[in-house]
Design a protein around this motif. Structure first.
Motif, PDB file in Angstrom:
ATOM      1  N   ALA A 158      34.302  24.963 -36.643  1.00  0.00           N
ATOM      2  CA  ALA A 158      33.509  25.229 -35.439  1.00  0.00           C
ATOM      3  C   ALA A 158      33.419  26.727 -35.172  1.00  0.00           C
ATOM      4  CB  ALA A 158      34.121  24.503 -34.247  1.00  0.00           C
ATOM      5  N   GLU A 159      34.508  27.446 -35.391  1.00  0.00           N
ATOM      6  CA  GLU A 159      34.486  28.906 -35.204  1.00  0.00           C
ATOM      7  C   GLU A 159      33.561  29.567 -36.221  1.00  0.00           C
ATOM      8  OE1 GLU A 159      38.885  29.787 -33.257  1.00  0.00           O
ATOM      9  OE2 GLU A 159      38.671  29.777 -35.445  1.00  0.00           O
ATOM     10  N   ARG A 160      33.556  29.050 -37.444  1.00  0.00           N
ATOM     11  CA  ARG A 160      32.675  29.617 -38.472  1.00  0.00           C
ATOM     12  C   ARG A 160      31.200  29.429 -38.112  1.00  0.00           C
ATOM     13  NH1 ARG A 160      29.471  27.972 -42.561  1.00  0.00           N
ATOM     14  NH2 ARG A 160      29.885  25.759 -42.168  1.00  0.00           N
ATOM     15  N   VAL A 161      30.873  28.246 -37.595  1.00  0.00           N
ATOM     16  CA  VAL A 161      29.473  27.904 -37.354  1.00  0.00           C
ATOM     17  C   VAL A 161      28.982  28.433 -36.004  1.00  0.00           C
ATOM     18  CG1 VAL A 161      27.867  25.982 -37.024  1.00  0.00           C
ATOM     19  CG2 VAL A 161      29.578  25.881 -38.846  1.00  0.00           C
ATOM     20  N   PHE A 162      29.829  28.337 -34.971  1.00  0.00           N
ATOM     21  CA  PHE A 162      29.379  28.651 -33.617  1.00  0.00           C
ATOM     22  C   PHE A 162      29.949  29.961 -33.069  1.00  0.00           C
ATOM     23  CE2 PHE A 162      29.474  23.931 -33.857  1.00  0.00           C
ATOM     24  CZ  PHE A 162      28.107  23.715 -33.784  1.00  0.00           C
ATOM     25  N   GLY A 163      30.851  30.593 -33.829  1.00  0.00           N
ATOM     26  CA  GLY A 163      31.499  31.795 -33.326  1.00  0.00           C
ATOM     27  C   GLY A 163      32.846  31.446 -32.711  1.00  0.00           C
ATOM     28  N   ALA A 164      33.752  32.385 -32.729  1.00  0.00           N
ATOM     29  CA  ALA A 164      35.130  32.118 -32.324  1.00  0.00           C
ATOM     30  C   ALA A 164      35.302  31.950 -30.819  1.00  0.00           C
ATOM     31  CB  ALA A 164      36.050  33.234 -32.826  1.00  0.00           C
ATOM     32  N   LYS A 165      34.430  32.535 -30.036  1.00  0.00           N
ATOM     33  CA  LYS A 165      34.615  32.533 -28.585  1.00  0.00           C
ATOM     34  C   LYS A 165      34.733  31.116 -28.018  1.00  0.00           C
ATOM     35  CE  LYS A 165      32.386  33.802 -24.233  1.00  0.00           C
ATOM     36  NZ  LYS A 165      31.171  34.367 -23.593  1.00  0.00           N
ATOM     37  N   GLY A 166      35.874  30.821 -27.422  1.00  0.00           N
ATOM     38  CA  GLY A 166      36.083  29.596 -26.665  1.00  0.00           C
ATOM     39  C   GLY A 166      36.263  28.322 -27.472  1.00  0.00           C
ATOM     40  N   GLN A 167      36.042  28.374 -28.776  1.00  0.00           N
ATOM     41  CA  GLN A 167      36.082  27.137 -29.556  1.00  0.00           C
ATOM     42  C   GLN A 167      37.474  26.503 -29.577  1.00  0.00           C
ATOM     43  OE1 GLN A 167      33.582  25.330 -30.957  1.00  0.00           O
ATOM     44  NE2 GLN A 167      32.147  26.775 -30.005  1.00  0.00           N
ATOM     45  N   ARG A 168      38.488  27.305 -29.891  1.00  0.00           N
ATOM     46  CA  ARG A 168      39.840  26.740 -29.976  1.00  0.00           C
ATOM     47  C   ARG A 168      40.264  26.137 -28.644  1.00  0.00           C
ATOM     48  NH1 ARG A 168      43.932  26.519 -33.302  1.00  0.00           N
ATOM     49  NH2 ARG A 168      42.785  27.768 -34.817  1.00  0.00           N
ATOM     50  N   GLN A 169      40.030  26.852 -27.556  1.00  0.00           N
ATOM     51  CA  GLN A 169      40.440  26.354 -26.243  1.00  0.00           C
ATOM     52  C   GLN A 169      39.706  25.072 -25.894  1.00  0.00           C
ATOM     53  OE1 GLN A 169      39.505  29.417 -27.088  1.00  0.00           O
ATOM     54  NE2 GLN A 169      40.503  31.008 -25.832  1.00  0.00           N
ATOM     55  N   PHE A 170      38.397  25.033 -26.170  1.00  0.00           N
ATOM     56  CA  PHE A 170      37.612  23.838 -25.845  1.00  0.00           C
ATOM     57  C   PHE A 170      38.094  22.634 -26.647  1.00  0.00           C
ATOM     58  CE2 PHE A 170      34.031  20.974 -26.786  1.00  0.00           C
ATOM     59  CZ  PHE A 170      33.627  20.648 -25.499  1.00  0.00           C
ATOM     60  N   TRP A 171      38.246  22.791 -27.954  1.00  0.00           N
ATOM     61  CA  TRP A 171      38.593  21.648 -28.779  1.00  0.00           C
ATOM     62  C   TRP A 171      40.037  21.205 -28.581  1.00  0.00           C
ATOM     63  CZ3 TRP A 171      35.051  18.591 -30.339  1.00  0.00           C
ATOM     64  CH2 TRP A 171      33.761  19.084 -30.548  1.00  0.00           C
ATOM     65  N   GLU A 172      40.935  22.121 -28.330  1.00  0.00           N
ATOM     66  CA  GLU A 172      42.320  21.706 -28.069  1.00  0.00           C
ATOM     67  C   GLU A 172      42.406  20.907 -26.778  1.00  0.00           C
ATOM     68  OE1 GLU A 172      44.677  25.264 -28.361  1.00  0.00           O
ATOM     69  OE2 GLU A 172      44.905  25.062 -30.541  1.00  0.00           O
ATOM     70  N   GLU A 173      41.588  21.265 -25.781  1.00  0.00           N
ATOM     71  CA  GLU A 173      41.565  20.458 -24.564  1.00  0.00           C
ATOM     72  C   GLU A 173      40.939  19.091 -24.842  1.00  0.00           C
ATOM     73  OE1 GLU A 173      40.367  20.600 -19.840  1.00  0.00           O
ATOM     74  OE2 GLU A 173      40.232  22.424 -21.038  1.00  0.00           O
ATOM     75  N   CYS A 174      39.891  19.064 -25.627  1.00  0.00           N
ATOM     76  CA  CYS A 174      39.293  17.773 -26.013  1.00  0.00           C
ATOM     77  C   CYS A 174      40.318  16.893 -26.720  1.00  0.00           C
ATOM     78  CB  CYS A 174      38.086  17.995 -26.927  1.00  0.00           C
ATOM     79  SG  CYS A 174      36.588  18.542 -26.099  1.00  0.00           S
ATOM     80  N   TYR A 175      41.082  17.460 -27.628  1.00  0.00           N
ATOM     81  CA  TYR A 175      42.082  16.679 -28.358  1.00  0.00           C
ATOM     82  C   TYR A 175      43.108  16.075 -27.395  1.00  0.00           C
ATOM     83  CZ  TYR A 175      40.474  19.141 -32.608  1.00  0.00           C
ATOM     84  OH  TYR A 175      39.728  19.651 -33.637  1.00  0.00           O
ATOM     85  N   ARG A 176      43.595  16.882 -26.467  1.00  0.00           N
ATOM     86  CA  ARG A 176      44.609  16.390 -25.530  1.00  0.00           C
ATOM     87  C   ARG A 176      44.073  15.226 -24.706  1.00  0.00           C
ATOM     88  NH1 ARG A 176      45.561  22.014 -24.989  1.00  0.00           N
ATOM     89  NH2 ARG A 176      44.279  22.108 -23.099  1.00  0.00           N
ATOM     90  N   VAL A 177      42.852  15.372 -24.210  1.00  0.00           N
ATOM     91  CA  VAL A 177      42.280  14.325 -23.369  1.00  0.00           C
ATOM     92  C   VAL A 177      41.942  13.078 -24.191  1.00  0.00           C
ATOM     93  CG1 VAL A 177      40.350  13.741 -21.846  1.00  0.00           C
ATOM     94  CG2 VAL A 177      41.445  15.983 -21.673  1.00  0.00           C
ATOM     95  N   SER A 178      41.387  13.263 -25.381  1.00  0.00           N
ATOM     96  CA  SER A 178      41.083  12.120 -26.243  1.00  0.00           C
ATOM     97  C   SER A 178      42.351  11.338 -26.575  1.00  0.00           C
ATOM     98  CB  SER A 178      40.401  12.600 -27.526  1.00  0.00           C
ATOM     99  OG  SER A 178      40.166  11.526 -28.413  1.00  0.00           O
ATOM    100  N   ASP A 179      43.406  12.038 -26.931  1.00  0.00           N
ATOM    101  CA  ASP A 179      44.681  11.369 -27.223  1.00  0.00           C
ATOM    102  C   ASP A 179      45.160  10.569 -26.017  1.00  0.00           C
ATOM    103  OD1 ASP A 179      44.701  12.419 -29.743  1.00  0.00           O
ATOM    104  OD2 ASP A 179      46.151  14.005 -29.313  1.00  0.00           O
ATOM    105  N   PHE A 180      45.014  11.157 -24.840  1.00  0.00           N
ATOM    106  CA  PHE A 180      45.433  10.473 -23.618  1.00  0.00           C
ATOM    107  C   PHE A 180      44.621   9.194 -23.404  1.00  0.00           C
ATOM    108  CE2 PHE A 180      44.310   9.698 -19.179  1.00  0.00           C
ATOM    109  CZ  PHE A 180      45.548   9.322 -18.684  1.00  0.00           C
ATOM    110  N   VAL A 181      43.305   9.277 -23.619  1.00  0.00           N
ATOM    111  CA  VAL A 181      42.444   8.108 -23.400  1.00  0.00           C
ATOM    112  C   VAL A 181      42.891   6.940 -24.259  1.00  0.00           C
ATOM    113  CG1 VAL A 181      40.115   7.199 -23.768  1.00  0.00           C
ATOM    114  CG2 VAL A 181      40.419   9.404 -22.629  1.00  0.00           C
ATOM    115  N   TRP A 182      43.086   7.186 -25.558  1.00  0.00           N
ATOM    116  CA  TRP A 182      43.433   6.069 -26.433  1.00  0.00           C
ATOM    117  C   TRP A 182      44.878   5.638 -26.254  1.00  0.00           C
ATOM    118  CZ3 TRP A 182      39.354   3.743 -27.276  1.00  0.00           C
ATOM    119  CH2 TRP A 182      38.166   4.409 -27.566  1.00  0.00           C
ATOM    120  N   GLU A 183      45.752   6.572 -25.935  1.00  0.00           N
ATOM    121  CA  GLU A 183      47.153   6.235 -25.657  1.00  0.00           C
ATOM    122  C   GLU A 183      47.245   5.340 -24.420  1.00  0.00           C
ATOM    123  OE1 GLU A 183      50.530   8.736 -23.403  1.00  0.00           O
ATOM    124  OE2 GLU A 183      49.836   9.666 -25.249  1.00  0.00           O
ATOM    125  N   THR A 184      46.396   5.595 -23.438  1.00  0.00           N
ATOM    126  CA  THR A 184      46.434   4.858 -22.177  1.00  0.00           C
ATOM    127  C   THR A 184      45.679   3.539 -22.261  1.00  0.00           C
ATOM    128  OG1 THR A 184      46.534   6.981 -21.005  1.00  0.00           O
ATOM    129  CG2 THR A 184      45.971   5.050 -19.687  1.00  0.00           C
TER     130      THR A 184
END
Length: 484
Positions: free
Chosen positions: A111-137
């Protein structure tokens, strides 16, 4: 007059999951399907030497903590599924192509390669945390959404501080989180997120709440699978299980009316009249109310009009491939919307190269192509023009050569309505809307008595895991409600 304990209208994955779990408990279960094949939007059919998928083409939900795996473990049903090395490639309108890797760190770097590094890691790491929570719950809160005291007690019993901590995410939209990380000015990324959400949430980032949106965006970061012979071989083991446990799955038998009585329900089908104690509807609420008008006043606010729904234009192609592909799923973003329906992307699914069961002749392949068709009751367009436009894109993107097409057929909203019975040919589930919070979703209970609902109107736009979860919850609530 025929008698059964549980009558299920429709044979989609939600229906078959509920049916399997109830037959396991010893309840005599009858499934009525108006089509000649089971599965609804999750199935496959043979035509002119090729096996085409009916709708869904991606398979997610296997693995620890996932709904489909839960049902397989509960019933002992076995599936022969191939795990995909690369879930998907996305071809952007600017000419760049990104690989939707399952590995999370690998995807962030892509994602950083295609869209640029700005904000990508923070956005996707938050998505991962929430997605994990959804399926865990999801498998811990099987009374969700709570709509009576018993549900509330069950929900509180299974609640945790983590669930309270993550609750604020349902009040955010995906768009809000994109803005927070400064990604709203990155047009390529905004287009990417919107078109990816359409696949699994049936709406764009401004309407999809972040809790469900994060899960939708992380589908490719979960194990993705393929079943040889098409998804009919996902649903058939459930049909076999129901029938081997004393149940019935009756094809070519549509429902005409439902009447509630003191002991349950009287259901008239195209061939018989049934007396049943319990009723489960696996068709959208718009259709359910046509058969069961008694409950209409309760659900009129939850009906959706045509302009809120999506149907699809689908193209099935049998062809001779001129090159190999490293993944079977592709999304192509269009430089200009498709004329007449305004769709901005098309989705392609190929047969797995090692699956030789989907063509009659060696050396040929199958391609299922689909795109959204909004407001299907009123928006009309010539399918021949759409077919030509889509094939132009496929040729331009080097997916096929025109001379290599052996067979093709197309379908629009009218075909979908005929195949599924769904009003206006709506597919993909009711879209997610920001004003409908998770606890305001339809839920499993229909009439406060012995009628229940499953399918993608209960868990809209979350694919096979969502409809599977709806079947689990309906079965659990029915068994708990009546101490069975």
């Amino acid at each position: 007059m025929k008698n059964t304990q549980v009558l299920i209208i429709g044979s989609g994955m939600g229906a078959l999951v509920a049916g399997a779990m109830l037959t396991k408990k010893g309840l005599k279960t009858t499934v009525l399907e108006q089509n000649y094949l089971p599965g609804g939007c999750t199935s496959a059919y043979w035509r002119k030497g090729f096996v085409f998928e009916t709708g869904a083409t991606t398979l997610v939900g296997l693995g620890n903590g996932m709904p489909l795996q839960y049902v397989l473990d509960e019933t002992g049903i076995e599936l022969n599924a191939r795990r995909l090395d690369l879930p998907m490639r996305v071809h952007l309108s600017n000419g760049l192509v990104c690989a939707r890797f399952e590995d999370r760190e690998q995807w962030i770097k892509e994602a950083e390669r295609v869209f640029g590094a700005k904000g990508q890691r923070q956005f996707w790491e938050e998505c991962y945390r929430v997605s994990d929570f959804v399926w865990e719950t999801s498998l811990k809160q099987l009374s969700f959404p709570p709509n009576n005291l018993s549900d509330l007690i069950e929900a509180v019993k299974n609640a945790s501080l983590k669930q309270v901590k993550y609750l604020p995410h349902v009040f955010k939209t995906v768009e809000g989180v994109v803005n927070r990380y400064g990604l709203h000015t990155n047009k390529a990324f905004v287009d990417f997120v919107n078109e990816q959400l359409l696949i699994s949430a049936q709406n764009h980032m401004g309407e999809v709440n972040f809790m469900f949106g994060a899960a939708a965006l992380c589908y490719t970061n979960l194990p993705n699978y393929y079943i040889d012979g098409g998804l009919i071989n996902l649903v058939q083991p459930f049909v076999d299980y129901i029938e081997s446990n004393g149940g019935e799955v009756n094809l070519r038998e549509g429902v005409r009316s439902v009447v509630k009585n003191d002991r349950g329900y009287e259901v008239e089908s195209s061939t018989a009249v049934y007396k049943t104690e319990f009723l489960i509807s696996d068709i959208p609420i718009n259709n359910t109310l046509e058969y069961f008008p008694e409950i209409k006043p309760k659900f009129e606010q939850q009906l959706m009009s045509s302009d809120q729904l999506n149907s699809a234009f689908q193209l099935g192609i049998g062809f001779k491939p001129h090159r190999s592909f490293d993944t079977i799923h592709h999304q192509i973003h269009l430089s200009s919307p498709l004329e007449g329906i305004g769709s901005k992307s098309i989705f392609i699914s190929l047969n797995h190269p090692d699956d030789l069961s989907r063509t009659d002749d060696e050396g040929l392949a199958v391609m299922s192509v689909s795109t959204h068709w909004q407001n299907p009751a009123y928006l009309t367009y010539e399918t021949d023009k759409l077919t030509d436009a889509v094939i132009d894109v496929l040729v331009e993107k080097d997916f096929l050569k025109r001379d290599n097409i052996v067979y093709q057929h197309s379908s629009g909203p009218k075909s979908w309505q005929k195949w599924t019975g769904r009003k206006w040919g709506g597919v993909g589930g009711y879209p997610q809307f920001d004003h409908i919070k998770p606890w305001q979703m339809l839920g499993a209970r229909l009439d406060g008595h012995k009628a229940y609902q499953v399918g993608d109107t209960v868990y809209p736009g979350q694919g096979i895991p969502g409809v599977t979860l709806s079947g689990i919850i309906a079965a659990k609530k029915l068994l708990r409600d009546w101490s069975l």
